[in-house]
Design a protein around this motif. Structure first.
Motif, short mmCIF file in Angstrom:
data_model
loop_
_atom_site.label_atom_id
_atom_site.label_comp_id
_atom_site.label_asym_id
_atom_site.label_seq_id
_atom_site.Cartn_x
_atom_site.Cartn_y
_atom_site.Cartn_z
N SER A 191 2.71 -2.81 -2.38
CA SER A 191 2.51 -4.07 -1.68
C SER A 191 1.25 -4.06 -0.84
O SER A 191 0.62 -5.10 -0.64
CB SER A 191 3.70 -4.35 -0.77
OG SER A 191 4.89 -4.12 -1.45
N CYS A 192 0.89 -2.91 -0.32
CA CYS A 192 -0.29 -2.86 0.55
C CYS A 192 -1.56 -3.16 -0.22
O CYS A 192 -2.39 -3.94 0.23
CB CYS A 192 -0.41 -1.47 1.18
SG CYS A 192 0.85 -1.16 2.39
N ALA A 193 -1.69 -2.55 -1.39
CA ALA A 193 -2.89 -2.82 -2.17
C ALA A 193 -2.89 -4.25 -2.68
O ALA A 193 -3.94 -4.85 -2.88
CB ALA A 193 -2.99 -1.84 -3.33
N LEU B 169 -4.98 6.30 -1.41
CA LEU B 169 -5.33 5.83 -0.08
C LEU B 169 -4.22 6.06 0.94
O LEU B 169 -4.50 6.28 2.10
CB LEU B 169 -5.65 4.33 -0.13
CG LEU B 169 -6.99 3.98 -0.76
CD1 LEU B 169 -7.13 2.49 -0.84
CD2 LEU B 169 -8.12 4.56 0.05
N ALA B 170 -2.97 5.99 0.54
CA ALA B 170 -1.90 6.13 1.52
C ALA B 170 -0.65 6.63 0.83
O ALA B 170 -0.72 7.29 -0.20
CB ALA B 170 -1.67 4.80 2.23
N CYS B 171 0.51 6.29 1.41
CA CYS B 171 1.77 6.86 0.96
C CYS B 171 2.04 6.63 -0.51
O CYS B 171 2.69 7.43 -1.17
CB CYS B 171 2.92 6.32 1.81
SG CYS B 171 2.53 4.92 2.85
N CYS B 172 1.58 5.52 -1.08
CA CYS B 172 1.82 5.25 -2.50
C CYS B 172 1.26 6.37 -3.37
O CYS B 172 1.75 6.60 -4.48
CB CYS B 172 1.17 3.94 -2.90
SG CYS B 172 2.22 2.52 -2.67
S1 SF4 Z 1 3.19 -0.17 -0.27
FE1 SF4 Z 1 1.97 0.51 1.50
S2 SF4 Z 1 3.44 1.20 3.05
FE2 SF4 Z 1 4.53 1.07 1.08
S3 SF4 Z 1 4.38 3.14 0.22
FE3 SF4 Z 1 2.65 1.99 -0.59
S4 SF4 Z 1 0.94 2.37 0.80
FE4 SF4 Z 1 2.83 3.01 1.84
#
Ligand code: SF4
Lengths: 200, 166
Positions: free
Chosen positions: A126-128, A59-62
């Motif tokens: 942390s986001c998830a 979904l994102a940077c992770c």
């Molecule tokens: S926890 Fe959220 S902001 Fe941090 S790297 Fe993962 S998706 Fe990106």
């Protein structure tokens, strides 16, 4: 009485009623009185744990760190996890890697629902887990408000080793036949087999 | 290929005092126009052979609450592949902002205008498909306005029952 007819569909699936307080103990009862020794399920879980195929889904940077784990340096194919499936129908679970927006939320739920049982979910980052610092209009504050989560891997982003440890914890749960959704949701096939009372 | 100076001359010769402001910065130029001239200036930029701004690089909205009379602004970033030049045209808008759409000049304006509309509430008249782009369809409010709350899931909710629709 042996296994007959429709009970043969997938007698090893946890979708069939497990009796006893502890989901680890006691035999797995099939309709018609047949009891499958829990040891068989343990053996199956042992086998499954060496080929956990997650859904190819970032979904994102992770997701970048998840790719690093798939790459040659960390190489999760050592553990039979490298086969990221592009179709939820072929996957054993999902790694929710990154923040989930409110617009994405229905799709995440749909993908989760399309993964056949048994399935495991790992919330990465942390986001998830909690929405991280994005306490805003667009971000779901933790995917566990959408789908049952088995293992949480904190970090922003977690290092590939941390994700690896999380996947090891998933493997433990696979061996023990434990699922985050146990007791949380009704499974139509399970209900049909147990006459509507089927709570695992 | 013509120079930026020639482009400036051409535009200023054509519109004169209707160009309200000019800012030169690092070899790029920005003109401010009135909302009423928006369509005319942009069509001229695209269609005049000496301008030939054939690409709308992006079109963005701004909210500047400190400008009480005209808190909104829309900026069009233009690129001319014929002349290798860039140009920015901007316009200031009052509360309850509306502006004619430029999708008929550059179809790529469609997404940009949808975003400016959903994030800032700038309505683009004549846009063929002014729907929400990045938020759920029942979202309330304009999240990039400066008075929108920074925290909290206000405005948006998790709508799993919209599964089939969005
Ligand atoms: S926890 Fe959220 S902001 Fe941090 S790297 Fe993962 S998706 Fe990106």
């Amino acid at each position: 009485m042996g296994i007959t007819g429709s009970a043969l569909v997938n007698p090893f699936d946890r979708g069939i009623q497990a009796t006893g307080e502890d989901s680890l103990g006691g035999p797995v009862r099939l309709p018609g009185g047949f009891a499958m020794p829990v040891q068989i399920e343990r053996i199956l879980g042992f086998g499954r744990s060496f080929s956990f195929w997650p859904l190819l889904f970032g979904l994102a940077c992770c997701a970048i760190e998840m790719m690093a784990l798939g790459g040659s340096r960390f190489d999760m194919s050592r553990f039979g996890m490298e086969a990221m499936r592009a179709s939820p129908r072929q996957a054993d679970g999902m790694i929710v890697a990154g923040w989930c927006s409110t617009k994405m939320a229905p799709r995440v739920v749909r993908l989760y629902e399309q993964i056949p049982d048994p399935k495991w979910v790992l919330a990465m980052g942390s986001c998830a887990i909690s929405g991280n610092i994005w306490d805003t209009y667009g971000v779901v504050q933790g995917v566990d408000s959408l789908i049952p989560v088995d293992v949480y891997v904190p970090g922003c982003p977690p290092r590939p080793e941390a994700l690896w440890q999380g996947l090891e914890m998933i493997r433990d749960r696979i061996k023990q036949s434990r699922h985050a959704y146990d007791g949380l949701r009704r499974i139509p096939a399970r209900d049909a087999l147990t006459g509507g009372t089927g709570e695992a | 290929m013509i120079s930026l100076e020639a482009i400036k001359e051409r535009l200023e010769g054509q519109f004169g005092s209707r160009l309200l402001d000019r800012a030169d910065f690092r070899d790029e130029v920005t003109y401010a126009v009135a909302p009423g001239d928006w369509m005319e200036v942009l069509s001229f930029c695209r269609d005049d052979p000496q301008m030939a701004f054939d690409q709308l690089d992006c079109l963005v909205g701004d909210h500047l609450p400190e400008r009480a009379a005209a808190p909104f602004q829309v900026v069009a970033h233009l690129v001319s592949h014929t002349h290798g030049q860039r140009l920015r045209i901007k316009t200031a808008l009052a509360e309850d902002p509306t502006l004619p759409t430029v999708t008929n000049l550059w179809p790529s304006a469609g997404f940009d205008e949808r975003e400016a509309w959903e994030m800032l509430g700038i309505a683009f008249e004549g846009h063929p498909d002014l729907r929400r782009l990045l938020t759920t369809e029942d979202f309330e409010g304009y999240p990039l306005r400066k008075d929108f709350p920074l925290r909290g899931t206000i405005g948006g909710r998790i709508r799993t029952e919209l599964k089939g629709k969005i």
